[in-house]
Scaffold this motif. Structure first.
Motif: not given
Length: 594
Positions: A303-320
């Protein structure tokens, strides 16, 4: 600079995708030097003081520093050690194969980062490869020490001889997998790309996918997608085939593959939707995909890799919900803007993944962007700390930066951020904050500048203790000096000071025993780990020492690193020719001890 052999561009560069041009992934340079120039320039070495540090039994060459898919579970690792390469699919690829002279041997795998001298190829010595594999697979990374992490990255990344008892491709995968868990996405990718695709094993395919995701570059999978799908019948590889077909500008074929890959899953499945978004970025993709994070409770590498590749911002709380290494991947992601990466980059710096110079560049970019958030204030204070003509104003700016954060990790990150600016403050007994200036300089290896303060700092102060550790040619220290430091400050810091001085041979055997008894540090204790790292140091096996040091620092916090472990790490590194790293690890231990 390492030139990627994947021959596929990052998906974010639309012009290249539309043109169908293959070239190395942009923004994926190998890790930069984390140390200032001249940090390890050879210098005359005085006769070592007697001490309990082991002496090498053979000449050790000095190591010159230079500044949707879940992660595989350890329980599954034992099933991928056979090392048999996967047979090619029924496509004639012979005209694309490398000629014999260009092929890479599995006997030696690794890469050299720009500005970084590689470890000697035989740095694992005669260690059994299976023993090293167990250490790497079981190591709980990231580790506590910034400096131990830097030396371990260099060791695992360097072109090293494959030890006996293991398949070269599997061993490369183990090294890359450890690097990924440390947060070193670029270094892991460089190691993987030094293995020819014809030699891939099932385990290397798994780790290669993780490296592609960690670097936010699913296009890295395209040269191996078909073979990976044949070797590992998982949905991730089937989706990778569809994504790569879309990136190749073949939307119809991509759609068919995508429909087969997502068969039996929910239409709203986040992993499928992210793959479809990647697929749609190719030529003639014509797919509009909206990503909704509300139902998502877990951030995975997919989820992180494909979101980052396509410019989709990952919600901050999910990093936790993910390991700390994901924040370090975020710090290294070149297609995220500087403001989004700033806090992650500071954390990454404390783990040795990001350099002081890199942090300065990042905040300079934030200042130039005109961002009005907190990053702009940091950038302006940093500029003042560098450029103001009044030394007092520069020190005030440094104090503002140091005091503007509240946690131990972020405070250490600010010391790293300001290291070079601190090195420009002239030494003088009228200067405030001498201890923190020295902490800051040594956090990034500005050893020569820090040592200019030797005649200024008060004996028994923390600045004095740090310089006693950092000085490569300093005289022996008496146990009374350590006791005096303990009386004036933290007992924990005093224990770390003792361990560092003893490991560096700056205390005689008798003085070390006296101080150890007074501070209750059992530097003479023996267990399997101490025996292994002491022996590796005596043999001069630098990479083995670096790996065992990482094993001895399996904690995000220095609170759980024992002084006894620090003693053995410092002593073994010193014995194996890594004296500068040994000194900086000892300095870091005192700086970061509570």
């Amino acid at each position: 600079m390492i030139i990627s052999r994947t021959k596929v561009s990052r998906i974010g560069f639309a012009a290249l995708l539309l043109a169908g041009v293959g070239m190395p992934a942009l923004g994926q340079d190998t890790p930069e030097s984390l140390l200032p120039p001249g940090f390890d320039d050879p210098a005359p070495t005085p006769a070592p003081a007697p001490g309990p540090a082991p002496a090498p039994s053979r000449a050790a060459q000095p190591i010159a520093p230079v500044e949707g898919v879940e992660l595989p579970a350890d329980t599954a690792l034992g099933n991928v050690a056979e090392g048999a390469p996967v047979e090619a699919v029924a496509i004639d690829l012979s005209r694309y194969e490398l000629p014999e002279f260009a092929r890479h041997s599995l006997d030696r795998v690794g890469a050299v980062a720009a500005g970084n001298a590689a470890f000697p190829a035989d740095s694992f010595g005669d260690s059994d490869g299976r023993f090293l594999q167990v250490l790497m697979r079981r190591m709980d990374a990231p580790i506590a020490s910034r400096w131990a992490s830097i030396v371990l990255r260099r060791a695992l990344m360097s072109p090293l001889d494959t030890p006996a008892g293991v398949n070269g491709a599997d061993f490369a995968a183990d090294r890359a997998w450890a690097l990924l868990r440390m947060g070193e996405a670029n270094a892991a990718r460089a190691v993987i790309e030094d293995v020819d695709t014809d030699n891939y094993t099932g385990w290397l395919y798994q780790v290669a996918m993780q490296a592609a995701l960690a670097s936010g570059d699913p296009a890295m999978l395209c040269p191996i997608a078909d073979k990976g799908a044949a070797a590992t019948p998982q949905r991730g590889w089937a989706l990778a085939q569809a994504m790569c077909m879309g990136l190749a500008g073949k939307p119809n074929e991509a759609g068919q593959l995508f429909n087969r890959a997502r068969s039996g899953t929910s239409p709203s499945d986040i992993d499928n939707l992210l793959a479809e978004k990647v697929l749609g970025t190719g030529a003639q993709g014509r797919r509009a995909v909206t990503i909704e994070w509300n139902p998502v409770s877990q951030l995975t590498a997919w989820r992180w890799g494909l979101a980052t590749a396509t410019g989709v911002e990952v919600p901050a709380d999910l990093y936790q919900t993910a390991g700390p290494q994901v924040r370090y991947w975020q710090a290294l992601a070149p297609n995220l803007d500087a403001t989004a990466r700033a806090s992650a980059a500071e954390l990454a710096a404390t783990a040795g993944v990001f350099s002081s110079a890199g942090l300065v560049d990042l905040y300079s970019e934030i200042e130039q962007s005109g961002d009005t958030g907190g990053g702009l204030a940091v950038a302006r204070d940093l500029r003042t700390a560098y450029t103001d003509g009044d030394v007092g104003n520069r020190i005030k700016a440094l104090q503002t930066l140091w005091d503007g954060v509240s946690t131990p990790r972020t405070r250490y990150a600010r010391l790293i951020l300001t290291a070079r600016a601190a090195s420009w403050i002239p030494a003088g007994d009228k200067v405030e904050e001498a201890d923190r200036l020295i902490q800051s300089m040594l956090s990034s290896g500005y050893e020569a500048a820090a040592l200019e303060w030797r005649g200024v700092v008060k004996r028994g102060s923390e600045g004095w203790a740090l310089l006693a550790l950092a000085d490569p040619g300093g005289s022996s220290i008496a146990s009374g000096d350590v006791a005096g430091f303990a009386d004036s400050g933290s007992r924990r810091k005093a224990q770390m000071l003792l361990a560092g001085l003893a490991g560096l041979g700056k205390l005689s055997a008798g003085e070390a025993q006296n101080a150890a008894s007074a501070l209750d540090v059992q530097i003479g204790g023996v267990n399997a780990w101490t025996q292994a790292i002491d022996a590796a140091g005596q043999r001069g096996d630098a990479a083995t020492v670096a790996l065992l040091a990482g094993v001895g620092m399996q904690s995000l916090s220095w609170d759980y690193v024992a002084p006894e472990a620090l003693f053995h790490i410092v002593a073994a590194m010193r014995a194996a020719g890594m004296g500068n790293y040994a000194r900086m690890i000892a300095v870091e231990a005192v700086t970061r001890a509570a």
